[in-house]
Scaffold this active site. Structure first.
Site, short mmCIF file in Angstrom:
data_model
loop_
_atom_site.label_atom_id
_atom_site.label_comp_id
_atom_site.label_asym_id
_atom_site.label_seq_id
_atom_site.Cartn_x
_atom_site.Cartn_y
_atom_site.Cartn_z
N THR A 128 9.04 12.14 -8.11
CA THR A 128 9.05 10.82 -8.94
C THR A 128 10.18 9.92 -8.46
OG1 THR A 128 9.61 9.73 -11.04
CG2 THR A 128 10.27 12.24 -10.76
N ASP A 129 9.86 8.46 -8.74
CA ASP A 129 10.86 7.70 -8.35
C ASP A 129 12.46 7.75 -9.35
OD1 ASP A 129 9.75 6.44 -10.63
OD2 ASP A 129 9.70 4.52 -10.03
N GLU A 130 11.90 8.49 -10.73
CA GLU A 130 12.95 8.65 -11.37
C GLU A 130 14.13 9.52 -10.98
OE1 GLU A 130 11.59 9.30 -15.40
OE2 GLU A 130 9.53 8.45 -14.93
N TYR B 54 14.15 15.55 -17.38
CA TYR B 54 13.09 15.58 -16.51
C TYR B 54 13.59 15.26 -14.90
CZ TYR B 54 9.00 13.59 -14.17
OH TYR B 54 8.11 13.06 -13.22
N LYS C 68 13.44 17.39 -11.70
CA LYS C 68 12.66 16.83 -10.52
C LYS C 68 13.53 16.68 -9.40
CE LYS C 68 8.90 16.05 -10.07
NZ LYS C 68 7.54 16.79 -9.86
P1 NAD Z 1 0.77 16.05 -16.18
O1 NAD Z 1 1.77 16.48 -17.48
O2 NAD Z 1 -0.35 15.34 -16.90
O3 NAD Z 1 0.10 17.51 -15.58
C1 NAD Z 1 0.99 18.41 -15.35
C2 NAD Z 1 0.01 19.74 -15.06
O4 NAD Z 1 0.90 20.77 -14.50
C3 NAD Z 1 -0.96 20.20 -16.26
O5 NAD Z 1 -2.02 20.42 -15.74
C4 NAD Z 1 -0.10 21.58 -16.68
O6 NAD Z 1 -1.06 22.30 -17.15
C5 NAD Z 1 0.48 22.06 -15.31
N1 NAD Z 1 1.52 22.83 -15.43
C6 NAD Z 1 2.79 22.51 -16.12
N2 NAD Z 1 3.37 23.82 -16.02
C7 NAD Z 1 2.87 24.54 -15.23
C8 NAD Z 1 3.33 26.03 -14.69
N3 NAD Z 1 4.66 26.58 -15.05
N4 NAD Z 1 2.40 26.59 -13.88
C9 NAD Z 1 1.30 25.98 -13.33
N5 NAD Z 1 0.92 24.78 -14.20
C10 NAD Z 1 1.78 24.14 -14.81
O7 NAD Z 1 1.69 15.41 -15.19
P2 NAD Z 1 1.16 14.20 -14.47
O8 NAD Z 1 1.47 12.93 -14.91
O9 NAD Z 1 -0.07 14.50 -13.89
O10 NAD Z 1 2.47 14.52 -13.07
C11 NAD Z 1 1.92 15.31 -11.90
C12 NAD Z 1 3.28 15.30 -10.92
O11 NAD Z 1 3.26 14.02 -10.48
C13 NAD Z 1 4.37 15.62 -11.56
O12 NAD Z 1 5.14 16.66 -10.70
C14 NAD Z 1 5.34 14.67 -11.86
O13 NAD Z 1 6.74 14.74 -12.06
C15 NAD Z 1 4.64 13.76 -10.78
N6 NAD Z 1 4.97 12.30 -10.89
C16 NAD Z 1 4.12 11.69 -12.12
C17 NAD Z 1 4.26 10.29 -12.27
C18 NAD Z 1 3.60 9.62 -13.57
O14 NAD Z 1 3.58 8.59 -13.87
N7 NAD Z 1 2.76 10.58 -14.28
C19 NAD Z 1 4.98 9.57 -11.48
C20 NAD Z 1 5.39 9.99 -10.37
C21 NAD Z 1 5.44 11.45 -10.20
P1 TYD Z 2 6.43 6.74 -20.14
O1 TYD Z 2 4.86 6.47 -20.21
O2 TYD Z 2 6.96 7.77 -21.23
O3 TYD Z 2 6.95 6.79 -18.83
P2 TYD Z 2 8.45 6.91 -18.22
O4 TYD Z 2 9.32 7.30 -19.21
O5 TYD Z 2 8.19 8.20 -17.02
O6 TYD Z 2 8.85 5.86 -17.46
O7 TYD Z 2 7.01 5.39 -20.47
C1 TYD Z 2 7.01 4.14 -20.10
C2 TYD Z 2 7.96 3.27 -20.92
O8 TYD Z 2 7.48 3.04 -22.04
C3 TYD Z 2 9.35 3.61 -20.61
O9 TYD Z 2 10.27 2.66 -20.55
C4 TYD Z 2 9.76 4.17 -22.26
C5 TYD Z 2 8.50 3.22 -23.00
N1 TYD Z 2 7.72 3.86 -24.26
C6 TYD Z 2 7.99 3.18 -25.28
O10 TYD Z 2 8.45 2.12 -25.49
N2 TYD Z 2 7.34 3.75 -26.46
C7 TYD Z 2 6.52 4.90 -26.40
O11 TYD Z 2 6.10 5.46 -27.30
C8 TYD Z 2 6.42 5.36 -24.96
C9 TYD Z 2 5.83 6.90 -24.97
C10 TYD Z 2 7.19 4.98 -24.06
#
Ligand code: NAD
Ligand code: TYD
Length: 378
Positions: free
Chosen positions: A135-137, A184, A188
């Site tokens: 992630t970019d975070e 988080y 990561k």
């Molecule tokens: P998500 O929470 O929707 O899904 C995570 C998946 O991982 C689920 O299916 C869960 O069952 C599985 N999982 C969790 N713990 C596990 C374990 N111990 N063993 C096997 N499986 C396990 O997450 P997402 O939003 O789809 O993100 C996927 C990846 O992309 C993550 O690594 C996250 O850090 C990265 N990412 C997410 C975002 C975003 O905006 N959602 C952005 C950048 C990077």
């Molecule tokens: P989120 O979807 O949790 O992603 P991330 O924290 O990984 O960026 O949140 C996106 C933005 O929205 C973040 O600045 C937090 C804000 N947010 C709210 O203001 N209210 C909410 O209930 C949630 C879930 C997020």
């Protein structure tokens, strides 16, 4: 070339889009979805591909070293695309241990299993890939600085030469120092370091990518966009953290999946690529777009639900601004986002409104209780 690939976290939000893309686009590949099915994993995300002959689901924890090793041996796995993780910042603030266990120890266990299996083969790491999705975070947070006399968002030019709107003058580039703030992003970041260490120490062919916030179908409704769409529909309060001024950079999930496909096949080993679409938005502005879109699609007067906006206590350590510079990926591998944000949001809102059964299924029972506890006392 035929491949046998484990996709971890394939039942989650982004993982399910990656699995769908690979299963449909590469019928000659074997695609193994390895997922523990935590609260965020949902096989209903993959109903349309589950019967395909090149697809297999295995319920497994990435921390299960022996299980992963045996599966790699059985399926002669030559590629891993690693998405499994705990992914929600608010949960990491409440329960950081689970994040260290899965994101750090789980990634290390997966690396060790891949190392043990691939080093047991005569050709070892040849034609192998360990692709870690991050992630970019991990880069921390950017400021909202702007040229004198110009109020953000202002138009600026990326190093690719393209113009876009921005809330600050600096962007996340691949050479930035890691400065994670939340449990988080710290977990990561740690996993990213382990992946790079396995390349540098053992010669494992690894790639790391860091992507901005994703949105689209099948996202668990604890994240901003699906949570708010569902709340607007049911006329529940919209808990806006702080003043809603934080900026996130949004990418449609299928564009992330396409980037993963491109990088898995064409990316250079040991490289890092940032993935993003130069699409910065303040939370409060997105929330207004969501309200207008949901209202319009439900036949309500547009903007009628603005009074659902409820400012609540800010998230602890809330990062101010994320903004990705994806010039390297665009220039070197030719990837580009395919959708304008307005189109992507419209598609996304429609999908959630048309898939209320999916939403009801994931928002019942335990989740409901968690959500109530989470916001109790705010
Ligand atoms: P998500 O929470 O929707 O899904 C995570 C998946 O991982 C689920 O299916 C869960 O069952 C599985 N999982 C969790 N713990 C596990 C374990 N111990 N063993 C096997 N499986 C396990 O997450 P997402 O939003 O789809 O993100 C996927 C990846 O992309 C993550 O690594 C996250 O850090 C990265 N990412 C997410 C975002 C975003 O905006 N959602 C952005 C950048 C990077
Ligand atoms: P989120 O979807 O949790 O992603 P991330 O924290 O990984 O960026 O949140 C996106 C933005 O929205 C973040 O600045 C937090 C804000 N947010 C709210 O203001 N209210 C909410 O209930 C949630 C879930 C997020």
């Amino acid at each position: 070339m035929k491949r046998s690939i484990i996709i971890t976290g394939g039942a989650g939000f982004i993982g399910s889009h990656v699995v769908r893309l690979f299963v449909n686009k590469y019928p000659e590949y074997r695609i193994i979805n390895l997922d523990k099915l935590t609260y965020a994993g949902n096989l209903a995300n993959l109903r349309d591909v589950e019967a395909k002959p090149n697809y297999r689901f295995v319920k497994m924890d990435i921390c299960d070293f022996e299980g992963v090793f045996n599966l790699m041996q059985e399926e002669q796995v030559d590629g891993i695309i690693h998405l499994a993780a705990e992914s929600h910042v608010d949960r990491s603030i409440k329960d950081p241990f689970t994040f260290a266990r899965t994101n750090v120890m789980g990634t290390l266990s997966l690396l060790q299993a891949a190392k043990a299996y691939w080093e047991s083969l005569p050709e070892k790491y040849e034609d192998k890939r360990f692709y870690h999705i991050s992630t970019d975070e991990v880069y921390g947070a950017l400021q909202m600085t702007h040229p004198e006399g110009i109020e953000p968002p202002f138009t600026t030019k990326a190093s690719s030469g393209k113009h876009h709107l921005a809330y600050g003058e600096k962007f996340f580039t691949e050479d930035l120092k890691y400065q994670p703030h939340s449990p988080y992003s710290a977990a990561k970041a740690s996993s990213d370091h382990f992946v790079r260490a396995f390349h540098d120490t053992f010669g494992m062919p690894t790639i790391v990518t860091n992507c901005s916030n994703n949105y689209g179908p099948y996202q668990f409704p604890e994240k901003l966009i699906p949570l708010f769409i569902n709340n607007i529909r049911h006329r529940k309060p919209l808990p806006v953290y702080g003043r809603g001024e934080n900026v996130r950079d949004w990418l449609y999930v299928e564009d992330h999946a396409r980037a993963i496909d491109t990088i898995f096949h064409k990316g250079t080993i040991a490289e890092t690529y940032n993935i993003g679409g130069f699409n910065e938005w303040k939370n409060i502005d997105i929330i207004k777009v969501l309200i207008n879109t949901v209202d319009r699609l439900l036949g309500r007067p547009e903007g009628e639900d603005m009074d659902l906006i409820t400012y609540v206590t800010d998230r602890a350590g809330h990062d101010l601004r994320y903004a990705i510079d994806s010039t390297k990926l665009q220039r070197e591998l030719g990837w580009e986002p395919s959708l304008q944000f307005e189109e992507g949001i419209e598609k996304t809102v429609r999908w959630y409104l048309e898939n209320q059964a999916w939403m009801d299924n994931v928002t019942s029972g335990d989740y409901q209780k968690y959500y109530e506890d989470m916001y109790a006392g705010r």
